[in-house]
Scaffold this motif. Structure first.
Motif, short mmCIF file in Angstrom:
data_model
loop_
_atom_site.label_atom_id
_atom_site.label_comp_id
_atom_site.label_asym_id
_atom_site.label_seq_id
_atom_site.Cartn_x
_atom_site.Cartn_y
_atom_site.Cartn_z
N GLY A 119 0.87 -1.14 -0.78
CA GLY A 119 0.05 0.04 -0.12
C GLY A 119 0.71 1.39 -0.10
N ARG A 120 0.29 2.04 1.26
CA ARG A 120 1.69 3.32 1.15
C ARG A 120 2.70 2.96 1.45
N ASP A 121 3.86 2.94 0.93
CA ASP A 121 5.66 2.75 1.18
C ASP A 121 5.43 4.08 2.11
N ASP A 122 5.48 3.34 3.82
CA ASP A 122 5.87 3.60 5.23
C ASP A 122 7.23 3.20 5.18
N LYS A 123 8.42 4.07 6.19
CA LYS A 123 9.47 2.79 6.44
C LYS A 123 9.68 3.37 8.04
N SER A 124 9.06 4.05 8.76
CA SER A 124 8.38 4.18 10.06
C SER A 124 9.20 2.95 11.19
N MET A 125 8.54 1.78 10.37
CA MET A 125 9.13 0.85 11.32
C MET A 125 9.60 -0.48 10.22
N ALA A 126 10.95 -0.15 9.90
CA ALA A 126 11.57 -0.80 8.76
C ALA A 126 12.39 -1.86 9.66
N ILE A 127 12.55 -2.91 9.70
CA ILE A 127 13.12 -3.72 10.57
C ILE A 127 14.40 -3.26 10.56
N ASP A 128 15.18 -2.72 10.09
CA ASP A 128 17.03 -2.19 9.66
C ASP A 128 16.82 -0.69 11.09
N THR A 129 15.37 -0.21 10.74
CA THR A 129 15.79 0.90 12.09
C THR A 129 14.71 1.04 13.14
N LEU A 130 15.03 -0.49 13.64
CA LEU A 130 14.26 -0.85 14.72
C LEU A 130 15.36 -0.53 15.84
N ASP A 131 15.03 -1.42 17.24
CA ASP A 131 16.36 -0.67 18.45
C ASP A 131 16.71 -2.80 17.45
N LYS A 132 18.16 -2.41 18.57
CA LYS A 132 19.16 -3.58 17.72
C LYS A 132 18.77 -5.28 18.58
N PRO A 133 17.96 -4.55 20.07
CA PRO A 133 16.88 -6.31 20.38
C PRO A 133 15.87 -6.54 19.62
N THR A 134 14.90 -5.30 19.15
CA THR A 134 13.64 -5.97 18.55
C THR A 134 14.05 -7.12 17.35
N GLN A 135 15.12 -5.75 16.11
CA GLN A 135 15.85 -6.46 14.84
C GLN A 135 16.01 -7.96 15.14
N ARG A 136 16.65 -8.37 16.43
CA ARG A 136 17.13 -9.81 16.48
C ARG A 136 16.19 -11.22 17.04
N ALA A 137 15.42 -10.11 17.58
CA ALA A 137 13.63 -11.36 17.64
C ALA A 137 12.62 -11.43 16.54
N ILE A 138 13.35 -10.25 15.60
CA ILE A 138 12.79 -10.29 14.21
C ILE A 138 12.87 -11.08 13.54
N ARG A 139 14.15 -11.16 14.02
CA ARG A 139 15.40 -11.89 12.23
C ARG A 139 15.20 -13.12 13.02
N GLU A 140 15.45 -13.70 14.28
CA GLU A 140 15.42 -14.65 14.64
C GLU A 140 13.48 -15.88 14.52
N LYS A 141 12.75 -14.89 14.59
CA LYS A 141 11.31 -15.69 14.28
C LYS A 141 11.56 -15.36 12.86
N ILE A 142 11.99 -15.04 11.44
CA ILE A 142 12.13 -15.15 10.59
C ILE A 142 12.84 -16.44 10.35
N TYR A 143 14.05 -16.42 10.50
CA TYR A 143 14.75 -17.35 10.83
C TYR A 143 14.40 -19.24 10.83
N ASN A 144 13.36 -18.99 11.91
CA ASN A 144 12.86 -19.94 12.36
C ASN A 144 11.60 -20.35 11.29
N TYR A 145 10.71 -19.43 11.30
CA TYR A 145 9.79 -19.69 10.18
C TYR A 145 10.34 -21.12 8.63
#
Length: 347
Positions: A129-155
């Motif tokens: 839809g509308r391009d919005d980078k306010s919560m793009a993965i590489d802009t988030l705090d490091k613990p949140t990034q690590r948690a999201i990427r770990e979830k992706i890895y497991n998926y």
């Protein structure tokens, strides 16, 4: 004291009645819309055939909230994902999604499909839809990034091992290679941003210098590669080839970076041979953008050329140069390296 006429009193009563009606009707309208979308999604994903009905129901509720309220507020009222006004809807969606995920069997990757539906656009893996980078993965705090990427890895690992059971959709992306590609896009995006460091170079060193980085990237690559082989596209698929090349390049570099040299085993590995083959294939394809009609494919071609082996400080250049100087025992790989370097030199 001012005396209220019967007309004024009647007007006040009507006003109160209108407010009362609005308070009663509004929730009913919201609930009606929600369950209408819920039913539509259930039909689209064939939810009545689910092998995990309770979990699928929670995922459908989460997706209905995302489809109606979050998407409308974000795409049409221009409220960014990180805006506090959107937080109640995001929290409610997260609640239903987490409830569904908590009762998912370990041998079914159905939750990966619903995660893509609800979170891929928000974390900027794709623009729906509308391009919005306010919560793009590489802009988030490091613990949140690590948690999201770990979830992706497991998926990704779970999809390769068990597949997706019980739901299907022709309209939405429920085929494993497409979902895998979205997840790989998200995982590979500025991965070193999730590590500590004062600047880019320190973050880069800390990411590739971790022992577990190479093994995790190799596991991701093999899972992705397995899925592409098990569920091949009918025609040439440049997008998945492009992201396979990116993930594999990161994998090879992490092996070399940690050990500070090119291991002999890597020189004769099928991964290196495949990387060189894809590099050559993409390079020759992307070198003729005038022959590419699709806009998305043109973007991929430009992205590849921007980070191609003839760009001195890019990852693919570093990988090719490293294996060129140290891998000369495998004739197939040696010939491919010379071929790629010949293209780089304009031959």
């Amino acid at each position: 004291m001012e005396y209220a006429t019967p007309e004024v009193q009647l007007h006040k009563k009507r006003k109160k009645s209108n407010w009362l009606i609005a308070l009663i009707i509004t929730p009913l309208v919201i609930i009606t819309i929600h369950f209408q979308i819920y039913s539509t999604l259930k039909k689209e994903f064939h939810g009545d055939r689910s092998v995990n009905p309770a979990a699928t129901s929670y995922f459908l509720h989460a997706t209905a909230i995302h489809t109606v309220w979050i998407t409308v507020l974000h795409d049409f009222l221009f409220i960014d994902y990180d805006n506090p006004l959107l937080k109640p809807f995001l929290s409610l969606r997260d609640h239903f999604f987490e409830k569904g995920e908590s009762i998912m069997p370990a041998d079914n990757a159905e939750d990966a499909i619903w995660w893509i539906q609800n979170y891929a656009a928000m974390y900027d893996f794709t623009v729906t839809g509308r391009d919005d980078k306010s919560m793009a993965i590489d802009t988030l705090d490091k613990p949140t990034q690590r948690a999201i990427r770990e979830k992706i890895y497991n998926y990704i690992i779970k999809m390769d091992k068990y597949g997706i059971k019980g739901i299907h959709s022709k309209k939405f992306a429920t085929d494993i290679p497409v979902v895998m590609t979205y997840l790989v896009i998200g995982y590979c995006r500025n991965t070193y941003y999730m590590t500590e460091g004062k600047n880019y170079q320190e973050q880069h060193n800390n990411f590739y210098g971790q022992f577990q980085t190479s093994s995790k990237l190799l596991s991701l690559y093999r899972a992705y590669d397995n899925s592409l082989k098990k569920y091949p596209f009918k025609s040439e698929d440049r997008p998945s080839e492009f992201f396979k090349h990116k993930l594999l390049g990161m994998t090879l570099w992490s092996i070399m970076y940690y050990r500070q040299y090119v291991p002999k085993a890597l020189c004769v590995s099928p991964e290196l041979t495949e990387y060189l083959r894809i590099t050559d294939s993409l390079y020759r394809w992307a070198s003729y953008p005038e022959q590419i009609n699709d806009v998305d494919l043109q973007y991929i071609a430009k992205s590849f050329m921007k980070h191609s082996p003839n760009e001195k400080y890019e990852l693919s250049s570093a990988v090719i140069n490293a294996v060129s100087s140290e891998c000369n025992s495998n004739k197939i790989n040696t010939d491919l390296i010379k071929k790629i370097q010949g293209v780089n030199n304009g031959k």
